[in-house]
Structures are given as structure tokens and as C-alpha cells.
Design an enzyme around this catalytic site. Structure first.
Site, mmCIF file in Angstrom:
data_model
loop_
_atom_site.group_PDB
_atom_site.id
_atom_site.type_symbol
_atom_site.label_atom_id
_atom_site.label_comp_id
_atom_site.label_asym_id
_atom_site.label_seq_id
_atom_site.Cartn_x
_atom_site.Cartn_y
_atom_site.Cartn_z
ATOM 1 N N ARG A 64 0.792 -1.089 -0.073
ATOM 2 C CA ARG A 64 -0.131 -0.057 0.034
ATOM 3 C C ARG A 64 0.743 1.219 0.034
ATOM 4 N NH1 ARG A 64 -2.941 2.952 4.776
ATOM 5 N NH2 ARG A 64 -3.931 4.380 3.450
ATOM 6 N N HIS A 75 -2.960 10.897 0.576
ATOM 7 C CA HIS A 75 -2.602 10.674 1.925
ATOM 8 C C HIS A 75 -1.903 12.112 2.345
ATOM 9 C CE1 HIS A 75 -1.193 7.364 4.889
ATOM 10 N NE2 HIS A 75 -0.787 8.444 5.365
ATOM 11 N N GLU A 113 -7.742 8.535 6.010
ATOM 12 C CA GLU A 113 -8.016 9.147 7.569
ATOM 13 C C GLU A 113 -8.450 10.489 7.389
ATOM 14 O OE1 GLU A 113 -4.507 8.706 10.046
ATOM 15 O OE2 GLU A 113 -4.468 6.415 10.057
ATOM 16 N N ASN A 160 -7.721 2.041 9.845
ATOM 17 C CA ASN A 160 -6.364 2.129 10.348
ATOM 18 C C ASN A 160 -6.441 2.269 12.043
ATOM 19 O OD1 ASN A 160 -5.846 2.581 7.719
ATOM 20 N ND2 ASN A 160 -5.085 4.645 7.858
ATOM 21 N N TYR A 196 -4.355 2.176 15.956
ATOM 22 C CA TYR A 196 -3.167 2.100 16.667
ATOM 23 C C TYR A 196 -3.206 1.893 18.078
ATOM 24 C CZ TYR A 196 -0.703 3.366 12.363
ATOM 25 O OH TYR A 196 -0.113 3.515 11.310
ATOM 26 N N GLU A 200 -3.790 -0.341 8.095
ATOM 27 C CA GLU A 200 -2.522 0.243 9.047
ATOM 28 C C GLU A 200 -2.849 -0.100 10.374
ATOM 29 O OE1 GLU A 200 -1.606 4.540 9.288
ATOM 30 O OE2 GLU A 200 -1.894 4.631 6.951
HETATM 31 C C1 GBH Z 1 -1.391 7.253 10.634
HETATM 32 O O1 GBH Z 1 -2.359 7.922 11.358
HETATM 33 C C2 GBH Z 1 -1.100 7.600 9.360
HETATM 34 O O2 GBH Z 1 -1.938 7.519 8.291
HETATM 35 C C3 GBH Z 1 0.442 7.402 9.131
HETATM 36 O O3 GBH Z 1 0.657 8.044 7.713
HETATM 37 C C4 GBH Z 1 1.157 7.919 10.103
HETATM 38 O O4 GBH Z 1 2.750 7.722 9.590
HETATM 39 C C5 GBH Z 1 0.915 6.602 11.103
HETATM 40 O O5 GBH Z 1 -0.459 6.689 11.414
HETATM 41 C C6 GBH Z 1 1.710 6.750 12.451
HETATM 42 O O6 GBH Z 1 1.269 7.888 13.066
HETATM 43 O O7 GBH Z 1 -6.000 10.389 21.240
HETATM 44 O O8 GBH Z 1 -7.475 12.047 19.790
HETATM 45 O O9 GBH Z 1 -5.031 12.085 19.755
HETATM 46 C C7 GBH Z 1 -2.068 7.878 12.716
HETATM 47 C C8 GBH Z 1 -3.734 8.241 13.253
HETATM 48 C C9 GBH Z 1 -4.874 9.523 14.795
HETATM 49 C C10 GBH Z 1 -3.662 7.663 15.603
HETATM 50 C C11 GBH Z 1 -4.911 10.201 16.084
HETATM 51 C C12 GBH Z 1 -3.708 8.235 16.965
HETATM 52 C C13 GBH Z 1 -4.806 9.612 18.445
HETATM 53 C C14 GBH Z 1 -6.128 10.172 18.543
HETATM 54 N N1 GBH Z 1 -3.630 8.696 14.760
HETATM 55 N N2 GBH Z 1 -4.745 9.132 17.155
HETATM 56 S S1 GBH Z 1 -6.132 11.349 19.987
#
Ligand code: GBH
Length: 475
Positions: free
Chosen positions: A84, A129, A174, A314, A316, A382
Site C-alpha cells: 500500500r 494521503h 484518514e 487504520n 493504533y 494500517e
Molecule cells: C497514521 O495516522 C497515518 O496514516 C500514517 O501516515 C502515520 O505515519 C501513522 O499513522 C503513524 O502515526 O487520542 O484523539 O489524539 C495515525 C492516526 C490518529 C492515531 C490520532 C492516533 C490519536 C487520537 N492517529 N490517534 S487522539
């Protein structure tokens, strides 16, 4: 649960899509080479004082524009079936429109795709992106009503140009991050801080943009090209803090995933009811004559509903949530509208990105998606694990991946339609506002080396084992 089940291989369905992911601005470099024009991320990272933690930029990054062949080599080593990556809009269409096409930029992606296919790796292409052409930002960017049309034209161009070889498309990566981090918090390009107003307008246009791309594919390309078009949506896993109720968890999911998933994947379409109600109520109490959440007309609701062949997830971290008792006095903001307070759990591992690791996260999110949207096809587009120092023996990342893969396996046993699992990321890269201060790679990248040598971490070998066996080995 049978104890013995821990010790047997957890086999995945035949043809399961194991993969890894990257994004153009995070890896390509060559920010102004061969006719590429600036994107909003070029402009943002060049600001002084720098908005990036270590003052760095993606000007060179992993230099994948030059070294894409070494990327394909390590993809081959990993044994993944899908890669991807994203297309840089301003590399192929420097001013954002099809008025001028940058053939050298097009050639770069043609070569990459060719190289992938000839090594048996399927491209999964993300159209957006986060790197909007700066020329379009100057015309209002995602706040402009025209943005959906710009994206439609760009998508049509990509389907036309690359569609004969690309069968897996992700329209937007996202949209939640684009809206909230780009327009509420201002930590991402274009760095706007307009809480509770701009994020909703941007999200509205992103949803229309996505649906336009999907419908164009449907009408003009699907019959011939036979691909799938989805969208990648991010959500944390939410769990109730002690003393708080289930409804807070549901509201948190609705404000994150539901904001974008409900219009596309629910039976009735449109924004989640709880969002429409809460934002309208808060807006009225704050003296607005209308809701800060824009509304779709009936045609638009129909147009967006069903506009995806799969949900890209996606995800985490996991966040504890509790009810925020008094949000109106603090004024317009997405966070206040959600009436959710987020907090950390002292017992969970905290990663250098701030988010916390809770082993059963993916299983819980996948169950929520299955129940809420009638079990749509899902790709985990992701998930990954950050380190703030670089080490080849990345046992914490392996542990994270092991748990996440086990979760997906269990979700499949419970009937979830998960089609693939894609790790963020193939290699260390420019981590947006964090610059190069955190690393997500299965491969380490030496950013001091003009060749940007990629070296496998222990997690690369772990993942290679999974892709080869199409199974998670018993522990
Ligand atoms: C992804 O976004 C991206 O798509 C990618 O490009 C990036 O490198 C990768 O993650 C690693 O960071 O508790 O309200 O602050 C990550 C998306 C969104 C995950 C916000 C953590 C925390 C929400 N992130 N989230 S909050």
C-alpha cells in the site's frame, strides 16, 4: 476457550492479503524534482519556526523516488502480497488539475507498479494521503466547495492512467486526521486552528470527494478494470473508564469512526444521529443560527451511502473514555461536541506517540464494525508500533504485531470479513509532526546514509514468517 489453542498455528484464509504500507510524502523525497510542484506538506514543513518536532522535512525522506527498486526488494524479502503506497497528487498533476500532466511523475508510478507486479506484489494505491497540491490550497483547499470536484478529476485521471494495473484503491487516508489535526488542532498541514467549525466543513467535502471518486469508478471503470475502491478510516479503540457507561464508548466511536463510516456503510446513511443532535444542540446554545455540522440533502445521502467496496481500518491505540459533564461553556470545538474525556490507563504500555497498547484492541474494534455496519469487508489498512530509538531487536513491535494478528484471526473466527492485514510501515520514514524522532519500520532506514540503506529489524523476520506460512505460529 481451549488452552491448547494458544499452541497451534493460527491459519488465515487462503489468499489473505498480508501487506505493508507507506505514503508518498513520508518516503519519496524529491519534493521539487522532475516537475513536481509543492504540496501543502512541503509548504508546512518549510515554515519557520518549524511546526515539526525535530525541525525536519520530507524533502529527501527515504529517497524512494530514487531507490524504489530497493523498496521492492525488501517487499519481496518480506513475502507480502500487497504494497500500500500513495500517489503524490502534485507529482502527477503539479497545479492539481489535469490542465498540466507531469509525465515524469507519471512514469515514476508506472515504473513502481511494473516493478511490483513483476515481483508478484499487488499495488494498493491511496489517492490522497494528506499532500494536497499547494496550488489547490491557494484556491481554498478542502474548505472550498470545489474540492470534491478537484478530487473527482484527479481520481479519474489516476483510474485512467494506472487503473489497468491497479485493482485495489483507497480514496482517502484518514479523513478524521485531515479534519481534526489539520483544521481543529493545526498540528498538520495546512495548520488551521478553527475548532468546531472548519473540521466539519472539511469532513463534509471529503465525504463528497470520496463518493464522487467511487461513483466515477463505478460508472466508467469497474466493468473493464474490475478493481475494488475503499476508504481508510482511523479510530482508536475506546474503553469505558471506571465509573463511566457504555454509551460514552459508543459516542466516542461514533465521533471518530462513525463520522465517516456511518454516511458510507450504515443502512440509513448520513452522519450518526448522536453527532447531528449534539452539534445542533451545542451550536444553538452557543448562539449560532444553524448547526456547525453541515447537512447533506437527500440526494447526497444516497450518493454517499454504499460508496465503498471495503472499509480500510487504520488503528493504533486504545483510549479510556468518560463523560465530559460540561462542554457548552468551553465554546465551539469538536472535542467538546463529542462530550468525551480521554485518559490514559496507568496499567497499559504507553508508546512514544502517546497512545497506549491494549492487546485486545483490534478484536474489539472489528466487533464494533461488524455489529454497526452489517459486517462489511474490511482490510486492516494500517497498524503499527512506534519506537523513539532505533534498534534492530524490536521485541516490543513483534509483541504488538503478534497480538494484533491474533486479534484479527479471532475476529475472523467470529465471522468478521477481514480480507487483509497491512503493517505501518515497511520502513522508517518522515512521521509528520514528529519528523524522524519516532520510527515505525519493519526495516530501519539510515537517514545519514546518502543511499538510505534499509536494514531488516527482527520484526521483519517475524512478519516474513507469518506471510510465508499464512499463519501466526503457536506460542
Ligand atoms: C497514521 O495516522 C497515518 O496514516 C500514517 O501516515 C502515520 O505515519 C501513522 O499513522 C503513524 O502515526 O487520542 O484523539 O489524539 C495515525 C492516526 C490518529 C492515531 C490520532 C492516533 C490519536 C487520537 N492517529 N490517534 S487522539
Amino acid at each position: 476457550d481451549n488452552l491448547e489453542s494458544w499452541f497451534v498455528d493460527k491459519e488465515f484464509p487462503e489468499g489473505f492479503h498480508w501487506g505493508v504500507a507507506t505514503a508518498a510524502y513520508q518516503i519519496e523525497g524529491a519534493w521539487n524534482k522532475d516537475g513536481k510542484k509543492e504540496s501543502i506538506w512541503d509548504e508546512f514543513a518549510h515554515r519557520r519556526p518549524s511546526p515539526i518536532k525535530d525541525g525536519s522535512t520530507g524533502d529527501d525522506a527515504c529517497m524512494s523516488y530514487d531507490f524504489y527498486k530497493s523498496d521492492v526488494k525488501i517487499l519481496q524479502q518480506l513475502g507480502v502480497r500487497v504494497y500500500r503506497f500513495s500517489i503524490s497528487w502534485s507529482r502527477v498533476l503539479p497545479d492539481g488539475t489535469t490542465n498540466s500532466v507531469n509525465e515524469q511523475g507519471v512514469l515514476y508510478y508506472r515504473n513502481l507498479i511494473e516493478q511490483l507486479l513483476s515481483n508478484g506484489i499487488e499495488p494498493m494505491v491511496t489517492l490522497y494521503h494528506w499532500d494536497l497540491p499547494l496550488a489547490l490550497q491557494k484556491k481554498g483547499g478542502w474548505l472550498s466547495k470545489d474540492s470534491a470536484k478537484w478530487f473527482e478529476d484527479y481520481s479519474r485521471f489516476c483510474f485512467d492512467t494506472f487503473g489497468p494495473k491497479v485493482k485495489l484503491w483507497v480514496t482517502l487516508n484518514e479523513p478524521w486526521v485531515v479534519s481534526v489535526i489539520g483544521f481543529e488542532k493545526g498540528d498538520h498541514a495546512p495548520g488551521v486552528k478553527d475548532p468546531g467549525v472548519s473540521p466539519y466543513i472539511v469532513a463534509h467535502h471529503l465525504l463528497l470527494a470520496h463518493a464522487k471518486a467511487y461513483r466515477i469508478y463505478q460508472q466508467h471503470y469497474r466493468k473493464l478494470q474490475k478493481g475494488l475502491v475503499g476508504i481508510a478510516l482511523n479510530t482508536d479503540n475506546f474503553k469505558a473508564a471506571s465509573g463511566s457507561k457504555r454509551d460514552v464508548v459508543d459516542r466516542a466511536f461514533q465521533f471518530h469512526l462513525g463520522w465517516f463510516a456511518h454516511p458510507i456503510f450504515s443502512k440509513e446513511g448520513n452522519y450518526p444521529g448522536i453527532m447531528m443532535d449534539r452539534i445542533a444542540m451545542n451550536s444553538a446554545m452557543q448562539g449560532y443560527n444553524y448547526s456547525r455540522l453541515p447537512s447533506f440533502n437527500l440526494d447526497e445521502i444516497q450518493f454517499i451511502k454504499g460508496s465503498a467496496d471495503f472499509l480500510g481500518l487504520n488503528s493504533y491505540g486504545t483510549t479510556l473514555v468518560s463523560d465530559d459533564p460540561d462542554t457548552v461553556k468551553r465554546g465551539p470545538s469538536y472535542t467538546n461536541d463529542s462530550k468525551v474525556i480521554k485518559q490514559a490507563n496507568p496499567y497499559w504500555e504507553t508508546t512514544p506517540m502517546g497512545w497506549q497498547f491494549y492487546p485486545d484492541a483490534l478484536k474489539e474494534i472489528l466487533a464494533w464494525i461488524r455489529d454497526e455496519y452489517n459486517n462489511p469487508p474490511v482490510y486492516v489498512t494500517e497498524t503499527g508500533f512506534p519506537d523513539d530509538k532505533t534498534m534492530l531487536e524490536d521485541r516490543a513491535r513483534i509483541n504488538f504485531l503478534e497480538e494484533s494478528i491474533r486479534n484479527v484471526w479471532e475476529a475472523i473466527q467470529y465471522g468478521s470479513a477481514v480480507r487483509g492485514f497491512i503493517v505501518w510501515s515497511l520502513m522508517d520514514n518522515f512521521e509528520w509532526a514528529m519528523g524522524y524522532s519516532v520510527r515505525f519500520g519493519l526495516y530501519e532506514v539510515d537517514f545519514n546514509d546518502p543511499k538510505r540503506t534499509r536494514t531488516p529489524r527482527m520484526s521483519a523476520y517475524f512478519y516474513q514468517n507469518v506471510t510465508q506460512k499464512n499463519a501466526l505460529s503457536g506460542v
